[in-house]
Design a protein around this motif. Structure first.
Motif: not given
Length: 665
Positions: A567, A579, A583, A613-615, A630-631, A643
């Protein structure tokens, strides 16, 4: 002389200008945003006018509103302070066209010196030595790849600087091509947001230099004089932390050479008013022009202390057309200044926010402050709270007085760099005057102390006693018998159990061997946490519930050998500015995935592990400290319907939202 002067600024500089105006019998007018409606500078002034909401673009940078405030209050002149519009040639022109006097230099000086490329060319033509380097052609923007290629030919290390603006904002260093490829877009992004101009300047990074600046004064009759030098070498991220006058590295002969170069630089643009010419001083005694700040500097009090000259008064007299008076030839004694910031050294000096619960400034030193007990420190403006300035017969005496002042200064309710400043002044290299601009970066990172740190023992006792008193008072006032009865034992009431505390922050300003008077100042925050200052220690302590303490110990036992957390959380409150990946994109550990900016600082967050990447945020979004942004998940585990931020958001890697950025030094 003027009858009424409006100050187009805020905080400590507005308070400082108002004090001189009051001494000279000149009526002062303050301006303020909604965030500053109750600020000290508003009450200190003879009159005050609201400009608008908190964002600077709608208040302190809104020229029509500032001019309207001047007209409605009958001001004849406007003092811009520093930051905001102080170096804006368009603002100076607007003031003049409105029939008012701009207490600062003329438009040509602002135009030329407001751009590092133009300034370097102008002073070089006047014979002032400059740092080797190159700049983008005037009016053109080279592709980032072309800039990087040319920079690589010039050699490393390099300093990448926005051509517009000052105060170190947007400045990046690069020791390799890989670092340069990240530094160029970062410098452009900050320069565009802060100054509206993303032209860049590249200079060779002078190894282990000192940062020396010369204070100049110039009148409208062609006279230009200097008031000696200030040492501003102790910097962090190109932001000055400690300043002093005179410099321990400058003798009379070098002072004369530096002063001559500074006067030539100021004369090259027909300068008028107070200004500062900044130089890099190499170990061998060679020096190079960096830039000219066409305004009053944050660190001007040290020059005032060793010369006896009120620089604001000189600005007023010059703007009123008076000829420049004779100035002292040599400094008298020594002065040192530190900048007190709302920031957390243990968290990488990230800006801090909050309400000041208690404030007690030390005696025997000058304090220029723009806050008081009850002031709210927000992310809207620069995080500097105050400046503490000590003067002595020599450098050792000035340092000793300032260190003693830092031990007794009390600021509760917001985390500050108070302890860091005390430790810095006690560093052997600083005490010996053996300085260079990289000294702070080479010091060990301030650690996060635990409740077991012996130095915290008095603070823990004081916090426990304060919270116990509060608990007893609340119990006594309660209607419920079960609340009033706080425990029992055979033969009488049971003593309350000793509280355990989580240490949220702690500062140890007492770096000397002698014992500081153990006077305890305490304050209780709205969330029930305790703030304590005692014996040179300032601590923010949160009572730890027994269950939380047990969970923390169990988590600690299972932490050894655990993989890095996937995380990413915001390290400070601010705005997402860019960014670095989309994503759903696969990223490797160490890749920059997003940047957050607040209070003149951009912090880039990197992927802690390899994965997808998960925004949870988008460009332009406001985030709070510790908010999940993000994770990173292993490719096979990343599912689009899970998400972290709810509905999927489109990536905006090239976006740059219109946003306000602090323009203070």
């Amino acid at each position: 002389m003027f009858e009424t002067v409006l100050i187009a600024n805020r905080g400590e500089i507005a308070c400082r200008i108002i004090r001189t105006l009051r001494r000279l019998g000149i009526r002062s007018v303050a301006v303020y945003s909604d965030a500053d409606a109750g600020a000290p500078h508003v009450r200190l002034a003879d009159d005050a006018v609201r400009l608008g909401p908190a964002p600077a673009a709608e208040s302190y940078l809104h020229v029509p509103r500032i001019l309207a405030a001047a007209r409605e209050t009958g001001a004849q002149a406007i003092h811009p302070g520093y930051g905001f519009l102080s170096e804006d040639a368009g603002f100076a022109r607007a003031v003049r066209e409105a029939g008012l006097v701009f207490i600062g230099p003329g438009e040509e000086a602002l135009h030329v010196m407001g751009d590092k490329i133009r300034a370097k060319d102008r002073v070089a033509a006047a014979g002032v030595p400059t740092v080797p380097g190159f700049a983008e052609p005037a009016g053109e923007r080279m592709p980032d790849a072309a800039l990087a290629a040319r920079a690589a030919e010039s050699g490393f290390p390099l300093l990448v600087k926005p051509s517009a603006g000052g105060g170190g904002k947007g400045m990046q260093t690069a020791a390799s091509l890989a670092e340069l490829e990240q530094a160029i877009p970062a410098a452009r992004r900050i320069a565009r947001a802060a100054f509206g101009d993303d032209a860049l300047l590249f200079e060779r990074l002078v190894e282990r230099p000192r940062h020396i600046e010369i204070q100049v004064l110039a009148d409208a009759h062609g006279t230009v004089r200097h008031l000696g030098e200030r040492e501003c070498t102790l910097q962090r991220r190109h932001q000055k932390v400690v300043e002093e006058a005179p410099s321990p590295a400058v003798d009379t002969a070098l002072r004369a050479r530096l002063g001559e170069a500074a006067v030539a630089a100021a004369a090259s643009v027909g300068y008028r008013g107070a200004g500062t010419v900044e130089f890099l001083l190499a170990p061998g005694g060679e020096f190079f022009f960096i830039e000219m700040n066409t305004r009053l500097q944050v660190e001007h009090p040290v020059t005032e202390a060793v010369t006896g000259v009120d620089l604001v008064e000189q600005q007023l007299r010059i703007a009123a057309g008076e000829p420049l008076a004779e100035l002292p030839a040599e400094p008298a004694g020594h002065a040192v200044e530190v900048r007190l910031y709302a920031e957390d050294p243990a968290r990488g000096f990230l800006p801090a926010t909050g309400r000041i619960l208690a404030l007690d400034w030390p005696e025997g030193v000058r304090v220029d402050a723009g806050v008081e007990a009850g002031s709210e420190v927000t992310a809207d403006y620069d995080p500097m709270l105050a400046k503490l300035i000590a003067h002595g017969a020599d450098r050792a005496e000035a340092l000793a007085r300032l260190r003693a002042a830092l031990e007794t200064a009390v600021v509760l309710g917001v985390t500050t760099n108070l302890g860091f400043l005390g430790a810095l002044l006690a560093d052997p290299a600083v005490a010996a005057g053996e300085l260079d601009t990289g000294l702070i970066d080479r010091l060990p990172e301030p650690g996060e102390p635990g409740s077991g740190d012996a130095r915290l023992a008095p603070a823990l006792v004081a916090a426990d006693a304060m919270l116990e008193r509060a608990a007893r008072a609340e119990a006594a006032a309660a209607d419920d018998v079960w609340v009033r009865a706080r425990g029992f034992a055979v033969g009488g009431a049971a003593p309350p159990p000793r509280r355990r505390f989580e240490v949220r922050s702690a500062a140890f300003a007492g770096a000397t061997d002698h014992a500081v008077a153990a006077r305890a100042v305490t304050a209780r925050a709205d969330d029930g946490s305790a703030w304590v200052h005692t014996g040179g220690v300032t601590a923010w302590l949160a009572p730890e519930p027994r269950r939380a303490a047990l969970d923390a110990r169990l988590a600690e036992l299972g932490r050894a050998g655990a993989p890095a957390s996937p995380e990413l959380r915001a390290p400070m409150p601010g705005t997402v500015t860019s960014l670095g990946a989309a994503d759903g994109e696969a990223v490797e550990a160490g890749r920059t995935v997003l940047a957050i900016e607040a209070m003149k600082m951009e912090h880039r967050l990197e992927a802690p592990v390899d994965g997808v990447l998960e925004l949870a945020v988008a460009v332009g979004e406001l985030v709070q400290r510790d908010q999940l942004v993000a994770r990173i998940r292993p490719a096979e585990a990343a599912e689009p319907e899970d998400r972290p931020g709810g509905p999927e958001r489109p990536a905006e890697p090239g976006a740059d939202p219109a946003q306000h950025a602090s323009h203070e030094e």
